[in-house]
Design a protein around this motif. Structure first.
Motif, PDB file in Angstrom:
ATOM      1  N   ARG A   9      25.090  36.527 -18.462  1.00  0.00           N
ATOM      2  CA  ARG A   9      25.935  37.136 -19.492  1.00  0.00           C
ATOM      3  C   ARG A   9      26.292  36.117 -20.568  1.00  0.00           C
ATOM      4  N   ALA A  10      26.599  34.886 -20.151  1.00  0.00           N
ATOM      5  CA  ALA A  10      26.942  33.834 -21.121  1.00  0.00           C
ATOM      6  C   ALA A  10      25.739  33.495 -21.999  1.00  0.00           C
ATOM      7  N   SER A  11      24.548  33.439 -21.400  1.00  0.00           N
ATOM      8  CA  SER A  11      23.335  33.148 -22.178  1.00  0.00           C
ATOM      9  C   SER A  11      23.064  34.249 -23.187  1.00  0.00           C
ATOM     10  N   TYR A  12      23.251  35.484 -22.752  1.00  0.00           N
ATOM     11  CA  TYR A  12      23.028  36.621 -23.664  1.00  0.00           C
ATOM     12  C   TYR A  12      24.008  36.583 -24.836  1.00  0.00           C
ATOM     13  N   LYS A  13      25.282  36.356 -24.554  1.00  0.00           N
ATOM     14  CA  LYS A  13      26.284  36.324 -25.625  1.00  0.00           C
ATOM     15  C   LYS A  13      26.024  35.173 -26.587  1.00  0.00           C
ATOM     16  N   ALA A  14      25.633  34.018 -26.047  1.00  0.00           N
ATOM     17  CA  ALA A  14      25.347  32.867 -26.912  1.00  0.00           C
ATOM     18  C   ALA A  14      24.168  33.161 -27.826  1.00  0.00           C
ATOM     19  N   THR A  15      23.206  33.923 -27.312  1.00  0.00           N
ATOM     20  CA  THR A  15      22.015  34.251 -28.107  1.00  0.00           C
ATOM     21  C   THR A  15      22.339  35.221 -29.227  1.00  0.00           C
ATOM     22  N   ASP A  18      24.512  33.909 -32.226  1.00  0.00           N
ATOM     23  CA  ASP A  18      23.842  33.037 -33.206  1.00  0.00           C
ATOM     24  C   ASP A  18      22.884  33.910 -34.016  1.00  0.00           C
ATOM     25  N   ALA A  19      23.448  34.678 -34.946  1.00  0.00           N
ATOM     26  CA  ALA A  19      22.666  35.677 -35.674  1.00  0.00           C
ATOM     27  C   ALA A  19      21.542  35.058 -36.501  1.00  0.00           C
ATOM     28  N   THR A  20      21.781  33.892 -37.071  1.00  0.00           N
ATOM     29  CA  THR A  20      20.764  33.263 -37.921  1.00  0.00           C
ATOM     30  C   THR A  20      19.531  32.885 -37.108  1.00  0.00           C
ATOM     31  N   THR A  21      19.746  32.200 -35.976  1.00  0.00           N
ATOM     32  CA  THR A  21      18.628  31.815 -35.121  1.00  0.00           C
ATOM     33  C   THR A  21      17.901  33.042 -34.591  1.00  0.00           C
ATOM     34  N   LEU A  22      18.653  34.044 -34.191  1.00  0.00           N
ATOM     35  CA  LEU A  22      18.055  35.263 -33.669  1.00  0.00           C
ATOM     36  C   LEU A  22      17.197  35.948 -34.731  1.00  0.00           C
ATOM     37  N   PHE A  23      17.705  35.988 -35.964  1.00  0.00           N
ATOM     38  CA  PHE A  23      16.952  36.619 -37.045  1.00  0.00           C
ATOM     39  C   PHE A  23      15.614  35.921 -37.271  1.00  0.00           C
ATOM     40  N   ALA A  69      10.348  31.080 -26.741  1.00  0.00           N
ATOM     41  CA  ALA A  69      10.678  30.683 -25.374  1.00  0.00           C
ATOM     42  C   ALA A  69      10.997  29.195 -25.278  1.00  0.00           C
ATOM     43  N   LEU A  70      10.171  28.373 -25.930  1.00  0.00           N
ATOM     44  CA  LEU A  70      10.373  26.929 -25.857  1.00  0.00           C
ATOM     45  C   LEU A  70      11.653  26.515 -26.570  1.00  0.00           C
ATOM     46  N   PHE A  71      11.813  26.939 -27.822  1.00  0.00           N
ATOM     47  CA  PHE A  71      12.986  26.551 -28.596  1.00  0.00           C
ATOM     48  C   PHE A  71      14.268  27.085 -27.955  1.00  0.00           C
ATOM     49  N   GLY A  72      14.217  28.335 -27.479  1.00  0.00           N
ATOM     50  CA  GLY A  72      15.428  28.964 -26.951  1.00  0.00           C
ATOM     51  C   GLY A  72      16.043  28.204 -25.800  1.00  0.00           C
ATOM     52  N   VAL A  73      15.234  27.900 -24.784  1.00  0.00           N
ATOM     53  CA  VAL A  73      15.790  27.214 -23.610  1.00  0.00           C
ATOM     54  C   VAL A  73      16.095  25.750 -23.931  1.00  0.00           C
ATOM     55  N   ALA A  74      15.277  25.103 -24.764  1.00  0.00           N
ATOM     56  CA  ALA A  74      15.508  23.692 -25.085  1.00  0.00           C
ATOM     57  C   ALA A  74      16.832  23.504 -25.814  1.00  0.00           C
ATOM     58  N   PHE A  75      17.093  24.334 -26.818  1.00  0.00           N
ATOM     59  CA  PHE A  75      18.352  24.225 -27.555  1.00  0.00           C
ATOM     60  C   PHE A  75      19.545  24.571 -26.666  1.00  0.00           C
ATOM     61  N   THR A  76      19.397  25.587 -25.829  1.00  0.00           N
ATOM     62  CA  THR A  76      20.502  25.995 -24.961  1.00  0.00           C
ATOM     63  C   THR A  76      20.892  24.887 -23.999  1.00  0.00           C
ATOM     64  N   LEU A  77      19.916  24.302 -23.322  1.00  0.00           N
ATOM     65  CA  LEU A  77      20.210  23.236 -22.361  1.00  0.00           C
ATOM     66  C   LEU A  77      20.805  22.014 -23.046  1.00  0.00           C
ATOM     67  N   MET A  78      20.242  21.652 -24.202  1.00  0.00           N
ATOM     68  CA  MET A  78      20.769  20.500 -24.926  1.00  0.00           C
ATOM     69  C   MET A  78      22.224  20.741 -25.315  1.00  0.00           C
ATOM     70  N   GLN A  79      22.532  21.932 -25.842  1.00  0.00           N
ATOM     71  CA  GLN A  79      23.878  22.228 -26.289  1.00  0.00           C
ATOM     72  C   GLN A  79      24.844  22.321 -25.132  1.00  0.00           C
ATOM     73  N   TRP A  80      24.445  22.974 -24.049  1.00  0.00           N
ATOM     74  CA  TRP A  80      25.318  23.082 -22.875  1.00  0.00           C
ATOM     75  C   TRP A  80      25.610  21.714 -22.280  1.00  0.00           C
ATOM     76  N   ARG A  81      24.625  20.817 -22.309  1.00  0.00           N
ATOM     77  CA  ARG A  81      24.852  19.477 -21.775  1.00  0.00           C
ATOM     78  C   ARG A  81      25.752  18.677 -22.709  1.00  0.00           C
ATOM     79  N   ALA A  82      25.534  18.802 -24.020  1.00  0.00           N
ATOM     80  CA  ALA A  82      26.363  18.082 -24.986  1.00  0.00           C
ATOM     81  C   ALA A  82      27.813  18.541 -24.928  1.00  0.00           C
ATOM     82  N   ASP A  83      28.031  19.832 -24.651  1.00  0.00           N
ATOM     83  CA  ASP A  83      29.391  20.375 -24.565  1.00  0.00           C
ATOM     84  C   ASP A  83      29.998  20.223 -23.174  1.00  0.00           C
ATOM     85  N   ASP A  84      29.278  19.551 -22.288  1.00  0.00           N
ATOM     86  CA  ASP A  84      29.715  19.331 -20.898  1.00  0.00           C
ATOM     87  C   ASP A  84      29.824  20.629 -20.093  1.00  0.00           C
TER      88      ASP A  84
END
Length: 251
Positions: A9-15, A18-23, A69-84
């Motif tokens: 649910r958190a991954s879906y909401k985060a996606t 982010d309307a710009t990236t999704l577009f 697929a590549l960009f989506g998971v890479a950015f998510t993991l990087m951001q989640w790790r940066a935000d602790d």
């Protein structure tokens, strides 16, 4: 609510937030479709009964699925790790599989939506794509494309610590691969040594599978080889991704 459901649910909401990236996830493949479709509009490939768009569209769709697929998971993991967030998740009963699996569901949803929108636009009279009766075979290829490139994105997202690093590494992987794998340029027109290199690239097999399913290029053996190769890449990338996974930038 289970940990896995909460992460999904958190991954879906985060996606969707982010309307710009999704577009642009949906828009980029369509831009290339429009460009190539208008350039080759009305032209047919001799002795095939297909227009050029039938041969161009599978490669562009393959590139779009791989990139998302590549960009989506890479950015998510990087951001989640940066935000602790990953450090906090680690203190819960959640496992690496729960974290990756939650993102996988979202990636599959995006892949299905991408494919439906792309093929729907390509079939408009202005472009005139005519999928072969074998088009349902595109579904397993789409699934395997998302799986293999999400696993590759897991590696990128586990090593890169900034958005700039993710963008740089991901583009370095996907853009050359798109050209060397035949997404934008026919492999038959490339030198033999470049065609040989393309056989080592996962996107080559996404292209081959999509080309057979949507336009009848190649034969069933090519399709089965493409699916088998993507399964192998998915396993290899997933194993490397799990082994290199980091819960924080300090670990």
């Amino acid at each position: 609510m289970s940990t896995y459901a909460a992460l999904t649910r958190a991954s879906y909401k985060a996606t969707v937030r982010d309307a710009t990236t999704l577009f642009f996830t949906f828009a980029f493949p369509l831009v290339f479709l429009v460009i190539f479709g208008l350039i080759f509009r009305g032209r047919e490939v001799a002795d095939t009964g297909h227009g050029y768009v039938d041969f161009i569209a599978p490669g562009v769709l393959s590139w779009g699925l791989a990139s998302a697929a590549l960009f989506g998971v890479a950015f998510t993991l990087m951001q989640w790790r940066a935000d602790d967030l990953l450090r906090i998740i680690r203190l819960s009963p959640a496992s690496i599989l729960s974290v990756v699996g939650s993102r996988y569901v979202v990636a599959l949803g995006i892949g299905v939506a991408q494919s439906l929108l792309f093929v729907g636009v390509a079939m408009l009279p202005v472009f005139g794509m005519r999928p072969d009766p074998t088009w349902p075979l595109a579904l397993p290829v789409m699934l395997l494309a998302v799986t293999s490139f999400l696993a590759l994105g897991l590696i990128v997202g586990s090593r890169a610590n900034t958005p700039e690093a993710v963008a740089g590494i991901a583009n370095f992987i996907v853009v050359p691969m798109a050209f060397l794998s035949g997404s934008f340029y026919p492999l038959e027109l490339m030198p033999d040594w470049l065609q040989a290199i393309s056989r080592a690239l996962p996107l080559r097999y996404v292209n081959d599978g999509m080309a057979y399913a949507l336009s009848g290029q190649g034969d069933m053996n090519d399709y089965l080889l493409a699916c088998g190769a993507l399964v192998g890449y998915s396993v290899v990338f997933a194993v490397i991704g799990v082994r290199t996974f980091r819960w924080s930038n300090d670990s």
